[in-house]
Design an enzyme around this catalytic site. Structure first.
Site, mmCIF file in Angstrom:
data_model
loop_
_atom_site.group_PDB
_atom_site.id
_atom_site.type_symbol
_atom_site.label_atom_id
_atom_site.label_comp_id
_atom_site.label_asym_id
_atom_site.label_seq_id
_atom_site.Cartn_x
_atom_site.Cartn_y
_atom_site.Cartn_z
ATOM 1 N N GLU A 1 -8.219 -0.140 2.132
ATOM 2 C CA GLU A 1 -6.838 0.058 2.589
ATOM 3 C C GLU A 1 -6.126 1.104 1.731
ATOM 4 O OE1 GLU A 1 -6.296 -1.117 5.385
ATOM 5 O OE2 GLU A 1 -7.925 -2.574 5.422
ATOM 6 N N ASP B 1 -13.807 3.949 3.987
ATOM 7 C CA ASP B 1 -14.961 3.252 3.395
ATOM 8 C C ASP B 1 -15.497 4.035 2.193
ATOM 9 O OD1 ASP B 1 -14.980 1.035 5.006
ATOM 10 O OD2 ASP B 1 -16.566 1.741 6.349
HETATM 11 ZN ZN LIG Z 1 -9.382 0.722 7.881
#
Ligand SMILES: [Zn+2]
Length: 450
Positions: free
Chosen positions: A306, A387
């Site tokens: 996030e 990621d």
């Molecule tokens: Zn995401």
């Protein structure tokens, strides 16, 4: 948005009244083209090209550098035969209601745009133009949502069978009605604004495009403070080791985060999730309370992802591009609704006519539906970048892979989405793709492959 002279004081100025060739001498020529079609066409071409170019050049098409060794996604490597079978079985039962619901939305939109049915039904409404518009939006919404309701219940029974939903029917219905209410409110504002502009301004595509951009940005900004609290309660994460670690990680990442909020999602679902919403003063990082049952290092990995969104300004960026798309949509709406075929088929002579509510909703719904796969395509790349950010920040591909497995098993993710599901619904890479990315990242960084 009402006329200062009272209801219906300003007569609708149909496009038909203002052919460019005759508008100058005040003559009317029913059935002729709307003014400013060429300008709207140019605006659409320029805005559309700019939106596409910005999207093409700023989307992170490659999450890892070229020298990263490619690793093929392989669900069988990380999941047992039983887990794969459960995922496939769940996918098979939730597919039909989802496809039927999508089909219903598109068919309804097609009927509203290409047949006079909507105009005929809305023609029965009485009252000042703005009231007829509002009632029209309400009537179309109620009709569509009544058809979709049983499909939603069907879907919900599957979620319960698999233990994903823990809601009672009254709570489920309340959630659904609240969601419909908020969407209908936004739709009503949009449709009312379009009809009001079409009644007052001949070349209404310009203010409509500016309005669409502004409304999109304002809605995205206000969403976390106005809409999210309607569905969930949010509290700052309790003081303790996890909170300290998360804030320390954010500080190390150079992302200013005052608090991580916890949403009481457990009253609705057993699924694990986290997200970033809003931008500027409304930006927030939220984790589901369900996620806090996972080991702390896996929660950190989720928050690191996030933080990647926060650092790249993905919400603000997506909102601005979405706003440009909405402005294109306003120009397109002007052009399409001016087309002789559409006017004839829909029985709506101009969007200044209150019966246009159904046509506007149908066209907007079609455009939104068709843009979904493009949004997903871009979203998957943005998610892969987040990621990689999480991996760069934590340098812990093993925990990353463990966290992905936990997400897949808890949320019963589709481990082998077919191409149609992938194109239509996948806003994230599949879990096997995300684990493969972590393996590729590990090989690139000389760390043991998870
Ligand atoms: Zn995401």
């Amino acid at each position: 948005m009402t006329s200062p002279h009272g209801p219906d004081a300003s007569r609708p100025r149909d496009h038909d009244d203002a052919d460019p060739a005759t508008a100058g001498n005040g003559a009317t020529a029913p059935g002729t083209a709307a003014p400013g079609l060429r300008a709207a066409g140019w605006a659409l071409a320029v805005l559309g090209a700019a939106t596409l170019a910005i999207t093409a050049f700023t989307t992170p098409w490659r999450a890892l550098p070229e020298q990263a060794p490619p690793v093929a996604p392989d669900a069988a490597r990380d999941f047992t035969a039983e887990q794969l079978a459960r995922s496939a079985a769940f996918d098979a039962v939730v597919g039909p209601p989802a496809y039927l619901s999508l089909g219903l939305t598109l068919v309804t939109a097609g009927v509203l745009a290409a047949t006079p049915l909507g105009a005929r039904l809305l023609g029965r409404l009485k009252g000042p133009w703005w009231l007829r518009v509002l009632l029209g939006v309400l009537a179309v919404t109620v009709a569509v949502e009544l058809l979709r309701w049983p499909l939603g219940m069907w879907q919900e029974t599957h979620l319960r069978d698999y233990g994903l939903s823990v809601q009672t029917w009254p709570a489920w219905a309340a959630d659904r009605v609240k969601g419909i209410g908020i969407r209908t409110g936004l739709t009503a504002v949009m449709v009312l604004a379009v009809v009001a502009l079409a009644r007052r301004v001949q070349r209404w595509w310009l203010p409509a495009a500016l309005g669409a951009f502004t409304l999109t940005v304002a809605a995205s900004f206000a969403y976390p403070v106005l809409v999210e609290p309607v569905f969930n309660d949010f509290r700052p994460m309790a003081a303790g080791q996890l909170r300290d670690d998360l804030l320390a990680m954010a500080a190390r990442d150079g992302v200013p985060v005052e608090d991580v909020l916890v949403a009481d999602a457990s009253r609705r679902t057993t699924a694990l999730n986290a997200y970033v919403s809003g931008f500027g003063a409304t930006r927030r990082i939220v984790v589901y309370d369900t996620l806090l049952r996972a080991p702390a290092d896996e929660v950190e990995l989720v928050v690191a992802h996030e933080l990647g969104h926060a650092e790249s300004g993905d919400v603000l960026y997506g909102t601005l591009v979405g706003g440009l798309g909405a402005a294109c949509g306003a120009c397109l709406l002007y052009l399409v609704s001016s087309a002789r075929t559409v006017r004839r088929r829909s029985g709506v002579p101009s969007l200044a006519d209150p019966r246009a509510a159904g046509l506007i909703m149908g066209l907007v719904s079609l455009a939104t539906g068709l843009s979904g796969p493009v949004q997903n395509l871009v979203s998957r790349q943005v998610e892969a970048r987040a990621d990689v950010h999480a991996l760069d920040l934590t340098r812990d591909p093993a925990t990353f892979a463990a966290m992905q497995k936990r997400l897949a098993i808890s949320n019963i993710s589709d481990l082998s989405p077919d191409i149609v599901e992938y194109v239509l619904y996948a806003s994230h890479p599949s879990i096997p793709e995300r684990i493969a990315l972590a393996r590729s990242w590990a090989a690139l960084n000389g760390l043991p492959e998870p």
